[in-house]
Enzyme design. Structure first.
Site, short mmCIF file in Angstrom:
data_model
loop_
_atom_site.label_atom_id
_atom_site.label_comp_id
_atom_site.label_asym_id
_atom_site.label_seq_id
_atom_site.Cartn_x
_atom_site.Cartn_y
_atom_site.Cartn_z
CB CYS A 383 -0.99 -0.05 1.16
SG CYS A 383 -2.46 0.93 0.82
CG HIS A 518 -3.58 -3.47 3.34
ND1 HIS A 518 -2.49 -3.06 4.07
CD2 HIS A 518 -4.22 -2.34 2.97
CE1 HIS A 518 -2.47 -1.73 4.15
NE2 HIS A 518 -3.52 -1.27 3.48
CD GLU A 520 -1.28 -6.24 5.35
OE1 GLU A 520 -1.04 -6.51 4.15
OE2 GLU A 520 -1.31 -5.07 5.78
#
Ligand code: GLN
Length: 553
Positions: A383, A518, A520
């Site tokens: 990001c 993102h 994650e």
């Protein structure tokens, strides 16, 4: 008659931060592995309508769901522990959202002139939202944020108290997590704080069915019996929850203690034993890694790791897939700025610049990216990290000295990162971000070679979660691409046929990849995210060459 849904309410006492979220997630995981259709909810006792506007310093990371809901970081734990549940905004709500709903209804005349009160109107709304979030499950595990005794959580506790008579005693279970400290001067475990906390719960009408006692050692039968006696339950309903080395060991430990067996017995659910073989294998890999590497995380919230919770977990997952222990070295980007000290950067095997907001520490991050590009250190930009990767490339490779982002320089003449035109007029902070899941198309090959993105994902269409306001400015794409920046992932913005850059790479570099989303948020210990797997793999390869030049690192 349809089977009635069961509810488990998890409360916490004595202190905050004793692991309520992980305990609840572990119970969810054990129940799911027993074959039960589980969902999980978090109720937070603060007045913000959602944690989206809260400072991660104070509250930890904001966890984003597919539907764009900005939720508490515990939803991240639930997502990593529970395999099949699909969480939405309904799985996380706050006091703010409850009041918001009630006040809107009052303004719309929905209460027909009645006096609107905490009991029953607020508590009814809480119960309504608990039920709405529990739909499509046979068992809902609901974590009550805060600590018993706080004024703020009282309406939640009153609502869950009522749930027992509403739903039937056999369908509701209260689990209370407390702390049992060991006092070395006395040489014993102290049960008084637990007694007090349970007394407080009982005063408001909730008798816990099960106590989970967090401590640094196992509770003996005598201690459990003593706690049971004072807390009005049997010693066999008191469980140790001892400190473990990594969070993924928690459910295994609780299972050995017999917790899941006791829960299904008390709720009258018939199931087999859970299949924990895959989970055990994963924990074993974390315990006994074959390799070890260091990843430098360059950010500004350096000492508040909870704001990067999903990120550090995703790195661990990427490590599991590579039989590698990932040590995370948090590097303060402002320090890089001040000292221009690249020592730390040259000692790590991979550099990661995570997401973030605001101008502080930006130049240090850009310097870290320049270092990674030039030194051919594996680089992963997420990001904001990707946006800065584009700025670094524009400045130092394309010679656009003024390259910047609208976020830091709204009137900049070379904003390679910019607001989408459609957003420039919007001023409301809450509503302008690109939030939630968006599809992304992956470029498979470039000049006959597989792209890093395609190598990692092995497919052409993916979906990833977003939380950002700015985008790569398409007006500069030509100049960037001409100098070798490769766009390997894009989102087609259908209505106005706009292409948004989602992934960038440098083909000449061993592994230099930035993504606007993102990743994650989608990584799970049993399903490590492909980009983290690939990044750790390249850092591991790098560590093997670095060992020659940096002995002892
Ligand atoms: N601040 C940047 C933006 O709003 C990046 C956000 C992020 O990293 N999550 O676009």
């Amino acid at each position: 008659m349809a089977k009635k849904r069961k509810y488990i309410f998890v409360t916490g006492g004595v202190l905050s931060s004793i692991g309520k979220g992980i305990s609840a997630a572990s119970i969810g995981m054990l129940m799911e592995q027993r074959g039960i259709k589980v969902t999980m909810l978090k109720m937070d006792p603060y007045l913000n309508v959602d944690p989206g506007t809260m400072n991660p310093f104070q509250h930890g990371e904001v966890f984003v769901l597919d539907d764009g809901a900005e939720t508490d970081l515990d939803l991240g734990h639930y997502s990593r522990f529970v395999e099949h549940a699909h969480f939405t905004g309904k799985n996380s709500f706050t006091t703010g959202r409850i009041y918001d709903a009630v006040i809107r209804r009052e303004r719309a005349g929905g209460y027909l002139g009645k006096t609107v009160q905490v009991i029953p109107h607020i508590t009814d709304e809480i119960k309504k939202q608990i039920r709405a979030g529990s739909e499509d499950s046979d068992l809902a595990i609901i974590e009550v944020g805060g600590t018993v005794g706080d004024i703020e959580s009282l309406p939640f506790l009153e609502a869950i108290r009522q749930m027992k008579s509403d739903e039937g005693a056999e369908n509701v279970l209260y689990i209370h997590l407390t702390l049992v400290p060991y006092l070395s001067s006395a040489g014993e475990l102290k049960t008084k704080p637990t007694q007090h906390s349970v007394r407080e719960l009982r005063e408001i009408g909730i008798q816990p069915d099960i106590l989970l006692c967090r401590s640094d050692r196992n509770l003996s039968k005598e201690v459990k019996d003593k706690i049971g006696l004072f807390c009005n339950l049997q010693g066999e309903h008191v469980f140790s929850a001892i400190d473990v080395n990594n969070i993924y060991e928690v459910p295994l430990f609780l299972h050995e203690e017999g917790l899941d067996e006791k829960i299904v017995e008390k709720l009258g659910i018939w199931t087999g034993r859970p299949d924990l073989s895959k989970w055990k294998k994963m924990v074993d890999k974390i315990r006994n890694p074959k390799n070890e590497i260091v990843i430098g995380i360059v950010g500004k919230y350096t000492d508040w790791r909870d704001s990067y919770k999903s990120l550090s977990e995703a790195l661990i997952h990427g490590g599991v897939a590579n039989d590698t222990k990932v040590n995370m070295l948090y590097i303060d980007s402002e320090e890089i700025e001040k000292r221009k000290n690249q020592d730390l950067l040259s000692k790590v095997h991979g550099i990661l610049v995570p997401g973030g907001f605001g101008e502080r520490g930006i130049e240090g991050k850009i310097e870290a990216i320049r270092f990674a590009r030039v030194q051919k250190t594996p680089f992963f930009g997420i990001c904001l990290g990707m946006q800065l990767g584009v700025i670094e490339f524009a400045r130092n490779v394309c010679g656009m000295k003024n390259a910047n982002s609208y976020e830091f320089k709204p009137d900049g003449e070379a904003n390679v990162i910019d607001l989408m035109e459609s957003q420039k007029s919007v001023t409301d902070k809450g509503g302008t971000m690109r939030l939630g899941a968006y599809p992304c198309q992956i470029l498979t090959k470039h000049r006959g070679h597989a792209t890093k993105a395609h190598e990692a994902y092995g497919k052409e269409n993916i979906s990833e979660r977003h939380r950002h306001r700015f985008e790569v400015n398409n007006n500069f794409r030509g100049s960037l691409e001409e100098k070798g920046l490769l766009v390997t992932g894009k989102h087609i913005y259908l209505e106005n046929k706009l292409e948004l850059v989602e992934i960038i790479e440098l083909p000449e570099h061993p592994w230099f990849l930035g993504c606007q989303f993102h990743p994650e948020f989608l990584s799970k210990p049993l399903k490590p995210h492909p980009l983290f797997v690939a990044f750790i793999k390249s850092a591991l390869e790098n560590s093997k060459t670095l060992q020659k030049s940096f002995p002892g690192v």
